[in-house]
Design a protein around this motif. Structure first.
Motif, short mmCIF file in Angstrom:
data_model
loop_
_atom_site.label_atom_id
_atom_site.label_comp_id
_atom_site.label_asym_id
_atom_site.label_seq_id
_atom_site.Cartn_x
_atom_site.Cartn_y
_atom_site.Cartn_z
N ARG A 1 0.61 -2.74 -6.89
CA ARG A 1 1.08 -2.08 -6.10
C ARG A 1 0.62 -0.52 -6.12
O ARG A 1 0.39 -0.21 -7.00
CB ARG A 1 2.63 -2.30 -6.11
CG ARG A 1 3.42 -3.60 -6.08
CD ARG A 1 4.74 -3.53 -6.36
NE ARG A 1 5.08 -3.26 -7.83
CZ ARG A 1 6.00 -2.18 -8.22
NH1 ARG A 1 6.66 -1.51 -7.29
NH2 ARG A 1 6.33 -2.10 -9.28
N SER A 2 0.84 0.07 -4.72
CA SER A 2 0.17 1.44 -4.82
C SER A 2 0.82 2.08 -3.75
O SER A 2 1.87 1.78 -3.04
CB SER A 2 -1.20 1.16 -4.41
OG SER A 2 -1.46 1.06 -2.89
N TRP B 1 -6.43 -1.57 3.60
CA TRP B 1 -5.58 -2.32 2.69
C TRP B 1 -6.33 -2.17 1.26
O TRP B 1 -7.44 -2.35 1.10
CB TRP B 1 -5.39 -4.07 2.87
CG TRP B 1 -4.66 -3.95 4.14
CD1 TRP B 1 -5.05 -4.33 5.22
CD2 TRP B 1 -3.29 -4.01 4.34
NE1 TRP B 1 -4.13 -4.51 6.26
CE2 TRP B 1 -3.08 -4.36 5.57
CE3 TRP B 1 -2.11 -3.47 3.36
CZ2 TRP B 1 -1.54 -4.06 6.05
CZ3 TRP B 1 -1.05 -3.54 3.70
CH2 TRP B 1 -0.64 -4.00 5.18
N THR B 2 -5.35 -1.65 0.37
CA THR B 2 -5.72 -1.21 -0.94
C THR B 2 -4.65 -1.82 -1.88
O THR B 2 -3.61 -2.24 -1.62
CB THR B 2 -5.78 0.27 -1.42
OG1 THR B 2 -4.64 0.90 -1.03
CG2 THR B 2 -6.99 0.80 -0.58
N ILE B 3 -5.02 -2.19 -3.21
CA ILE B 3 -4.02 -2.64 -4.26
C ILE B 3 -4.04 -1.69 -5.46
O ILE B 3 -5.11 -1.31 -5.84
CB ILE B 3 -4.11 -4.14 -4.54
CG1 ILE B 3 -5.34 -4.59 -5.18
CG2 ILE B 3 -3.66 -5.24 -3.38
CD1 ILE B 3 -5.52 -5.91 -5.40
N ASN C 1 0.90 -1.39 -0.24
CA ASN C 1 0.01 0.12 0.04
C ASN C 1 0.88 1.37 -0.13
O ASN C 1 0.31 2.30 -0.04
CB ASN C 1 -0.92 0.08 1.09
CG ASN C 1 -2.37 0.11 0.95
OD1 ASN C 1 -2.75 -0.25 -0.25
ND2 ASN C 1 -3.23 0.59 1.86
N CYS C 2 2.06 1.11 0.16
CA CYS C 2 2.90 2.38 0.00
C CYS C 2 4.31 1.74 -0.10
O CYS C 2 5.52 1.70 0.21
CB CYS C 2 3.13 2.89 1.64
SG CYS C 2 4.05 4.42 1.45
N ASP C 3 4.21 1.30 -1.66
CA ASP C 3 5.52 0.91 -2.33
C ASP C 3 6.72 1.70 -2.47
O ASP C 3 6.54 3.06 -3.13
CB ASP C 3 4.81 0.25 -3.78
CG ASP C 3 6.33 -0.45 -4.40
OD1 ASP C 3 7.11 0.10 -5.06
OD2 ASP C 3 5.95 -2.02 -4.21
N PRO C 4 7.72 1.54 -1.92
CA PRO C 4 8.91 2.35 -1.96
C PRO C 4 9.46 2.35 -3.38
O PRO C 4 10.23 3.43 -3.64
CB PRO C 4 9.96 1.82 -1.10
CG PRO C 4 9.67 0.34 -0.92
CD PRO C 4 8.10 0.16 -1.23
N LEU C 5 9.42 1.47 -4.37
CA LEU C 5 9.89 1.66 -5.63
C LEU C 5 8.97 2.68 -6.20
O LEU C 5 9.48 3.64 -7.14
CB LEU C 5 9.81 0.50 -6.43
CG LEU C 5 10.92 -0.64 -6.08
CD1 LEU C 5 10.68 -1.82 -6.53
CD2 LEU C 5 12.22 -0.06 -6.49
#
Length: 586
Positions: free
Chosen positions: A474-475, A504-506, A305-309
């Protein structure tokens, strides 16, 4: 999560320092005890007095250290658990290596596995295979060195190339002073650190999410739980067929005919103990593979939910291989000692893996090149001294080769590609010698060269033409800013957010747009999964090698040089050839 919120504590530095001191201490201990590494038999084969347990752990640690911790975790985070099916190939490949190839090497009792090729074929074949092995392992060592440098860069902010040089110098020193005894016992120590580090990540990450069932639910909704892709299309990167069948050729090439592994298996007293060590290595390897895969899924459950990439400008995470160390510093730094344990696991794996590679490279260089030409009348102690200088030189070489590693993509696929491209033809060459009494020197050399050229063409051609693989679900919905547009070399697509449950989300991919480069023609062979390269190389070597051998007169083969399987086959087909004298290595 922001890794800047976490930093190394005094305890973390103490754990890391302990790992370095303890590892160096093992090397120094065996430098000044026992035979003091004054002979090559002790330096390379530990006088054949090693217990089974450290040999079994060393077999795993030699090729599954920093590469596994970083590469397999990022593979599962980005694309899912399909890669776990490669463990099936380990189960199939272990008895092949133990009962078909190992008995021949143990019977011969040579420091260099390539000495077999001279006795079976000729000296030219031996030297060619030795040169290819040196190239393969030098490239692999550079990846092993580069992977933890990525980790240190992500964790501490130290410039990457300063990390490469400093780690490389430490590794080179350790590899030079320690013989195979130090290597094997250090492998056991670093393996325990690796397991401790990976299970610490799993435990803390699972607690943070709310339990294992919550981890599984999030991963399943994100389409990360994948095991049964039976698509027969060979261009699909990971399927049951590419991993379970294609992986057999890769695994057997590593554990059946690779110098570094064969050398370890010869450090015990008997063939039976050597086979036990190989089978004991199997559950250890599978356990680490499952643990590292689970760690990747746990990290995904925390960061999907908080992708570093997707926020690389904020998090400074530029590569999927940095996902695991990012999570360690973002989540585990609140518990003093855990980040230090993780980094110690990465670096101890690098020290041990590099020492293993350097030791085997020195063995091949001295035994295959210098001893036959220059060392006929020189004492063993002087040869041992020259061996250590050779090992030191290889350490410096691998530092320089890290410059090209960044061009090879993710560390996991890059390392497996190198072993597939070289391992397949090498496995084919030894298979011709041990399984085909009709094969001769001309045919085997021709088959090996043809297969090698074919695999290099396909493998490295595909690297140049390959596109980045799309990773979805991913988000950045839980981050401060949700407005994220991703751009890559081949795709431009917008990210939309789809709610799943509670907080949670995607992300789902919409409006995929191909740029002009995607219309460029790509040779179909370049699209084949890299997991098939070893199988292609083995098949090409066998077919061409046998075909060319049939054009020339059949040569008598000493039955000692044939695998037990070949002897069984020949008994059922007719009488074995009369035993001929073993060729003397010049």
């Amino acid at each position: 999560m922001d890794p800047s919120k976490g930093s190394f504590s005094v305890l973390d530095y103490m754990i890391f320092a302990f790992m370095l001191i303890f590892s160096a201490g093992i090397g120094l201990y065996y430098r000044f005890t026992g035979g003091r590494q004054k002979t090559n038999k002790e330096y390379f084969l530990a006088d054949k007095n090693m217990p089974i347990t450290p040999v079994a752990f060393s077999l795993m640690a030699s090729f599954m250290s920093a590469i596994t911790l970083l590469g397999v975790a990022s593979e599962n985070y980005m694309y899912g658990t399909q890669f776990l099916i490669i463990n099936v190939s380990y189960i199939i490949g272990t008895p092949i290596a133990a009962f078909i190839f190992l008995p021949v090497f143990f019977q011969m009792q040579a420091t260099s596995a390539f000495e077999y090729l001279e006795k079976r074929f000729n000296r030219e074949t031996r030297l060619l295979a030795s040169c290819v092995f040196i190239l393969q392992m030098a490239l692999y060592m550079s990846i092993v060195l580069y992977a933890p440098a990525l980790t240190l860069s992500a964790v501490t902010g130290l410039p990457k190339w300063i990390s490469v040089i400093s780690i490389g110098i430490v590794c080179t020193f350790y590899c030079t002073v320690g013989g195979i005894k130090a290597v094997l016992w250090t492998d056991l120590f670093q393996s325990l650190l690796m397991f401790s580090a990976i299970f610490a990540v799993i435990a803390k990450g699972t607690i943070d999410v709310g339990g294992f069932f919550q981890v599984w639910e999030i991963a399943e909704r994100g389409e990360r739980i994948q095991f049964f892709n039976f698509d027969p299309d060979p261009t699909i990167r990971h399927t049951v067929w590419t991993l379970a069948i294609g992986g057999v050729f890769l695994y057997t090439s590593i554990y059946g005919v690779n110098q570094a592994q064969v050398q370890r298996l010869l450090t015990v007293k008997s063939l039976r103990k050597s086979q036990i060590a190989l089978f004991l290595n199997l559950p250890i390897t599978i356990l680490l593979s499952i643990g590292t895969s689970l760690a990747g899924i746990v990290v995904y459950a925390n960061l999907a939910n908080c992708d570093p990439l997707l926020r690389s400008d904020v998090t400074n995470v530029q590569s999927p291989d940095q996902i695991l160390p990012y999570f360690v510093m973002a989540s585990l730094s609140m518990i003093p000692g855990l980040p230090g344990l993780f980094v110690a696991g990465i670096f101890s794996g690098t020290l041990s893996t590099m020492s293993s590679a350097i030791n085997s490279l020195a063995a091949v260089t001295v035994e295959d090149f210098f001893r036959p030409l220059c060392f006929r009348d020189i004492s063993e102690s002087r040869i041992a001294c020259f061996t250590k200088v050779t090992a030191f030189s290889y350490g410096l070489l691998c530092i320089g080769l890290t410059v090209i590693v960044e061009k090879l993509g993710g560390v996991l696929q890059a390392s497996l590609t190198i072993f597939n491209v070289v391992g397949g033809p090498m496995l084919g060459l030894f298979s011709l010698g041990m399984l085909c009494n009709r094969a001769n020197a001309k045919g085997s050399m021709t088959g090996f060269l043809f297969a090698l050229c074919l695999c290099f063409w396909i493998g490295f051609g595909s690297m140049l033409k390959s596109k980045k693989i799309l990773s979805y679900h991913r988000s950045t919905d839980s981050c401060l800013s949700n407005d994220t547009i991703l751009e890559s070399e081949n795709f431009q697509y917008n990210i939309s957010i789809e709610s799943l449950s509670k907080n949670w989300t995607i992300a789902s991919v919409q409006n995929v747009t191909f740029v002009n480069k995607d219309s460029e023609y790509v040779l179909p062979l370049y699209k084949v999964s890299y997991m098939w390269y070893a199988g292609i190389g083995w098949s090409a070597c066998i077919i061409v090698g046998l075909g060319v051998s049939l054009l020339f007169r059949k040569e008598q083969v000493n039955p000692v040089l044939l695998s037990p399987l070949a002897k069984f086959w020949n008994v059922n087909q007719g009488p074995l050839p009369e035993e001929v004298p073993m060729k003397e290595c010049r």
